[in-house]
Scaffold this motif. Structure first.
Motif, PDB file in Angstrom:
ATOM      1  N   UNK A  62      18.244  35.180-168.140  1.00  0.00           N
ATOM      2  CA  UNK A  62      17.074  35.597-168.893  1.00  0.00           C
ATOM      3  C   UNK A  62      17.143  37.037-169.357  1.00  0.00           C
ATOM      4  N   UNK A  63      17.760  37.908-168.562  1.00  0.00           N
ATOM      5  CA  UNK A  63      17.878  39.317-168.926  1.00  0.00           C
ATOM      6  C   UNK A  63      18.980  39.519-169.968  1.00  0.00           C
ATOM      7  N   UNK A  64      20.082  38.791-169.856  1.00  0.00           N
ATOM      8  CA  UNK A  64      21.264  39.059-170.682  1.00  0.00           C
ATOM      9  C   UNK A  64      21.285  38.317-172.012  1.00  0.00           C
ATOM     10  N   UNK A  65      20.596  37.197-172.120  1.00  0.00           N
ATOM     11  CA  UNK A  65      20.792  36.308-173.272  1.00  0.00           C
ATOM     12  C   UNK A  65      20.460  36.991-174.600  1.00  0.00           C
ATOM     13  N   UNK A  66      19.259  37.525-174.731  1.00  0.00           N
ATOM     14  CA  UNK A  66      18.843  38.109-176.006  1.00  0.00           C
ATOM     15  C   UNK A  66      19.666  39.352-176.358  1.00  0.00           C
ATOM     16  N   UNK A  67      19.907  40.302-175.428  1.00  0.00           N
ATOM     17  CA  UNK A  67      20.797  41.421-175.784  1.00  0.00           C
ATOM     18  C   UNK A  67      22.191  40.983-176.206  1.00  0.00           C
ATOM     19  N   UNK A  68      22.742  39.964-175.546  1.00  0.00           N
ATOM     20  CA  UNK A  68      24.064  39.472-175.941  1.00  0.00           C
ATOM     21  C   UNK A  68      24.050  38.932-177.367  1.00  0.00           C
ATOM     22  N   UNK A  69      23.002  38.192-177.717  1.00  0.00           N
ATOM     23  CA  UNK A  69      22.931  37.622-179.060  1.00  0.00           C
ATOM     24  C   UNK A  69      22.633  38.689-180.110  1.00  0.00           C
ATOM     25  N   UNK A  70      21.882  39.714-179.735  1.00  0.00           N
ATOM     26  CA  UNK A  70      21.566  40.779-180.692  1.00  0.00           C
ATOM     27  C   UNK A  70      22.799  41.596-181.072  1.00  0.00           C
ATOM     28  N   UNK A  71      23.783  41.669-180.183  1.00  0.00           N
ATOM     29  CA  UNK A  71      24.973  42.488-180.436  1.00  0.00           C
ATOM     30  C   UNK A  71      26.244  41.659-180.554  1.00  0.00           C
ATOM     31  N   UNK A  72      26.101  40.343-180.679  1.00  0.00           N
ATOM     32  CA  UNK A  72      27.275  39.472-180.617  1.00  0.00           C
ATOM     33  C   UNK A  72      28.081  39.462-181.909  1.00  0.00           C
ATOM     34  N   UNK A 101      28.048  49.372-175.396  1.00  0.00           N
ATOM     35  CA  UNK A 101      27.055  50.278-174.830  1.00  0.00           C
ATOM     36  C   UNK A 101      25.647  49.963-175.320  1.00  0.00           C
ATOM     37  N   UNK A 102      25.510  49.546-176.579  1.00  0.00           N
ATOM     38  CA  UNK A 102      24.203  49.105-177.046  1.00  0.00           C
ATOM     39  C   UNK A 102      23.744  47.859-176.296  1.00  0.00           C
ATOM     40  N   UNK A 103      24.678  46.983-176.014  1.00  0.00           N
ATOM     41  CA  UNK A 103      24.354  45.772-175.254  1.00  0.00           C
ATOM     42  C   UNK A 103      23.859  46.132-173.854  1.00  0.00           C
ATOM     43  N   UNK A 348      16.479  42.300-184.038  1.00  0.00           N
ATOM     44  CA  UNK A 348      17.523  43.181-184.569  1.00  0.00           C
ATOM     45  C   UNK A 348      16.956  44.138-185.613  1.00  0.00           C
ATOM     46  N   UNK A 349      16.140  43.602-186.503  1.00  0.00           N
ATOM     47  CA  UNK A 349      15.577  44.450-187.548  1.00  0.00           C
ATOM     48  C   UNK A 349      14.633  45.496-186.967  1.00  0.00           C
ATOM     49  N   UNK A 350      13.854  45.119-185.963  1.00  0.00           N
ATOM     50  CA  UNK A 350      12.850  46.030-185.423  1.00  0.00           C
ATOM     51  C   UNK A 350      13.432  47.047-184.444  1.00  0.00           C
ATOM     52  N   UNK A 351      14.407  46.631-183.658  1.00  0.00           N
ATOM     53  CA  UNK A 351      14.894  47.493-182.590  1.00  0.00           C
ATOM     54  C   UNK A 351      16.230  48.164-182.886  1.00  0.00           C
ATOM     55  N   UNK A 376      23.576  54.036-198.484  1.00  0.00           N
ATOM     56  CA  UNK A 376      24.322  53.255-197.497  1.00  0.00           C
ATOM     57  C   UNK A 376      23.431  52.133-196.968  1.00  0.00           C
ATOM     58  N   UNK A 377      23.952  50.928-196.959  1.00  0.00           N
ATOM     59  CA  UNK A 377      23.221  49.763-196.459  1.00  0.00           C
ATOM     60  C   UNK A 377      24.160  48.894-195.638  1.00  0.00           C
ATOM     61  N   UNK A 378      23.582  48.127-194.734  1.00  0.00           N
ATOM     62  CA  UNK A 378      24.330  47.168-193.925  1.00  0.00           C
ATOM     63  C   UNK A 378      23.413  46.000-193.597  1.00  0.00           C
ATOM     64  N   UNK A 379      24.023  44.897-193.233  1.00  0.00           N
ATOM     65  CA  UNK A 379      23.280  43.693-192.876  1.00  0.00           C
ATOM     66  C   UNK A 379      23.829  43.140-191.561  1.00  0.00           C
ATOM     67  N   UNK A 380      22.938  42.572-190.753  1.00  0.00           N
ATOM     68  CA  UNK A 380      23.353  41.927-189.521  1.00  0.00           C
ATOM     69  C   UNK A 380      23.976  40.572-189.845  1.00  0.00           C
ATOM     70  N   UNK A 381      25.094  40.301-189.223  1.00  0.00           N
ATOM     71  CA  UNK A 381      25.767  39.030-189.457  1.00  0.00           C
ATOM     72  C   UNK A 381      24.967  37.876-188.855  1.00  0.00           C
ATOM     73  N   UNK A 382      25.076  36.725-189.510  1.00  0.00           N
ATOM     74  CA  UNK A 382      24.311  35.559-189.090  1.00  0.00           C
ATOM     75  C   UNK A 382      24.795  35.047-187.734  1.00  0.00           C
ATOM     76  N   UNK A 383      23.844  34.642-186.899  1.00  0.00           N
ATOM     77  CA  UNK A 383      24.184  34.078-185.594  1.00  0.00           C
ATOM     78  C   UNK A 383      24.455  32.581-185.678  1.00  0.00           C
ATOM     79  N   UNK A 384      23.823  31.916-186.627  1.00  0.00           N
ATOM     80  CA  UNK A 384      23.970  30.469-186.734  1.00  0.00           C
ATOM     81  C   UNK A 384      25.352  30.122-187.267  1.00  0.00           C
TER      82      UNK A 384
END
Length: 491
Positions: A62-72, A101-103, A348-351, A376-384
């Motif tokens: 429960x603690x690791x899942x969302x941070x792992x997916x946010x930085x995966x 380190x962000x993870x 990801x967008x908020x934090x 300068x712009x960047x986009x988060x890669x899709x998780x799906x």
């Protein structure tokens, strides 16, 4: 003569439903009325949440899942930069281990209620505000992760500058020096701060300006799930009970362990165990009685499933992600995962967007000694993750649409190549198009039929006349080249 006016006095009223005779309602004397909510202060009990994180796989997931997916999956730089700049930024990002380190910062924020990542810049005073333009080349050394128990927020000084950090602590003082970290007084601009569960003002003050651990809200659900799971595991030992009834057992026991009758009873029981193991037979006296009892597990799976769903809902993680299993029924879990990934994308967008932009500014100055471009712009890669067939269909559709747009003049060759390069992270096609190829592509629209007609009509009159008078057919008859191939060329 004055009239006396009867002014009604205010009477307290209750808006909720009540039935005094049946004792129904929140404020009546019943079991529901006795229920209330209290703080359990789990976030303050550091040892408890650390023990839960280390010993319970469910707490760890429960603690690791969302941070792992946010930085995966990382990010993709979508803005145009000079040749090789994107690759150097990506390589330096990986070499410094920024994603790792962000993870960790996000994980410890979830576990403890707050954590920070210190931007390590060589040769600078950490108590001063961070100024990007003063970063020397090669001075950025990465991020150091510290949880809320390793440093204290100095609440007596607040950020007074209007902005997203307004009202937050201005400085943080390191209190854990056992790891070799100096007792720094760090300015807030040099930190990347994450809170577990943000709290309202009064409650945030009780946590020394930190958030709340995500374990605190679902602690009772975790206890219920683990207690139920452990209880079901203990029932396995009692799934097959056997009883042996002996007439006059109390009298035999009253004679003592040294009596011949008691020793004979024990010898008889040993013989029963031996024959049951070897031949499956039970030898007993005609007056004795042997029975085997089995336990039914009907309904236990439904109870465990319900408690599991409550824990998954408390963490905000679907069963297919938290437990690694598909939900019951006809659902495949794809819809749940899609909704969950949308939630992760929102986080990801908020934090992460502001901290990552800040880190790119620091990294760019450290690598090239010049500020990051304003566009300068960047986009988060899709998780799906889509299948190869779906990716191929999307690539064909994108290429066809881009080709038609270029052919119809709506896009230039350069714009089309740039579009294919930017969509390559989704389609898998166009990733080999380099920035040099895009620069070499034409930035002018292709000529139309009208443009060609205008070119023909505006051709110089003298040139047309000269061309018309030039002999382009056979040479004079009877010449030596009359039958050779050279007669087709101009002389």
């Amino acid at each position: 003569m004055s009239e006396t006016q009867n002014v009604s006095q205010p009477v307290p009223t209750r808006d909720s439903y009540e039935n005094f005779v049946a004792r129904m309602g929140v404020n009546e004397s019943n079991q529901s009325g006795a229920g209330t909510y209290r703080n359990n202060w789990t976030s303050r009990n550091r040892l408890l949440i650390e023990q839960a994180y280390r010993s319970s796989w469910l707490v760890g997931a429960g603690v690791d899942a969302i941070p792992d997916d946010m930085t995966r999956k990382g990010v993709t730089i979508t803005s145009k930069l000079d040749d090789g700049v994107k690759k150097q930024l990506d390589n330096a990002w990986d070499e410094l281990g920024i994603w790792e380190h962000l993870n960790d910062t996000l994980k410890w924020a979830n576990l403890y209620g707050g954590a920070v990542g210190v931007i390590l810049i060589d040769g600078q005073n950490y108590s001063t505000p961070l100024r990007i333009e003063t970063i020397a080349k090669g001075a950025f050394k990465g991020i150091m992760v510290m949880d809320r128990w390793m440093l204290n927020a100095t609440t007596e000084r607040r950020v007074t500058e209007l902005g997203p950090d307004f009202g937050m602590p201005e400085f943080y003082r390191v209190v854990t020096s056992a790891t070799g970290i100096p007792p720094w007084r760090i300015h807030h601009s040099r930190l990347i701060r994450f809170d577990g569960v943000p709290l309202p003002y009064q409650q945030r003050l009780t946590e020394n300006d930190w958030g709340m651990s995500i374990i605190e809200r679902c602690f009772d659900r975790l206890l219920a799930f683990d207690s139920t799971t452990t209880g079901v595991a203990q029932l396995v030992y009692k799934a097959h009970l056997r009883t042996y009834s002996i007439d006059g057992l109390r009298k035999l026991l009253a004679m003592g362990k040294d009596s011949p009758m008691f020793k004979g009873l024990m010898s008889h029981m040993d013989m029963i165990r031996q024959y049951q193991s070897n031949e499956g037979m039970t030898i007993m006296d005609a007056a004795d009685k042997f029975e085997a009892h089995t336990y039914s597990y009907a309904g236990l799976s439904d109870v465990l499933a319900q408690f599991g769903q409550q824990v998954a809902g408390a963490f905000g993680i679907p069963l297919v992600r938290l437990f690694g299993q598909s939900p019951a029924g006809f659902s495949t879990g794809d819809t749940d995962l899609a909704n969950y990934y949308d939630n992760v994308s929102t986080k990801q967008e908020r934090k992460l967007r502001r901290p990552i932009r800040k880190l790119f500014e620091v990294l760019h100055m450290s690598l090239f000694a010049k500020p990051l471009p304003d566009d300068f712009t960047f986009e988060f890669n899709e998780l799906w993750q889509i299948s190869d067939k779906e990716r191929a269909d999307i690539a064909n559709a994108v290429v066809d649409a881009t080709t038609k747009a270029v052919d119809s003049g709506l896009m230039t060759d350069k714009a089309g190549a740039q579009h294919l390069q930017e969509t390559s992270r989704v389609t898998g096609f166009g990733g080999t198009i380099s920035d040099k190829d895009i620069d070499n592509a034409s930035d002018l629209p292709p000529p139309t039929e009208k443009d060609l007609d205008n070119v023909e009509t505006t051709e110089p009159e003298a040139r047309r006349e000269a061309t018309g008078n030039t002999a382009t057919t056979d040479s004079a008859g009877g010449g030596r080249d009359s039958r050779g191939l050279i007669r087709w060329f101009k002389r």
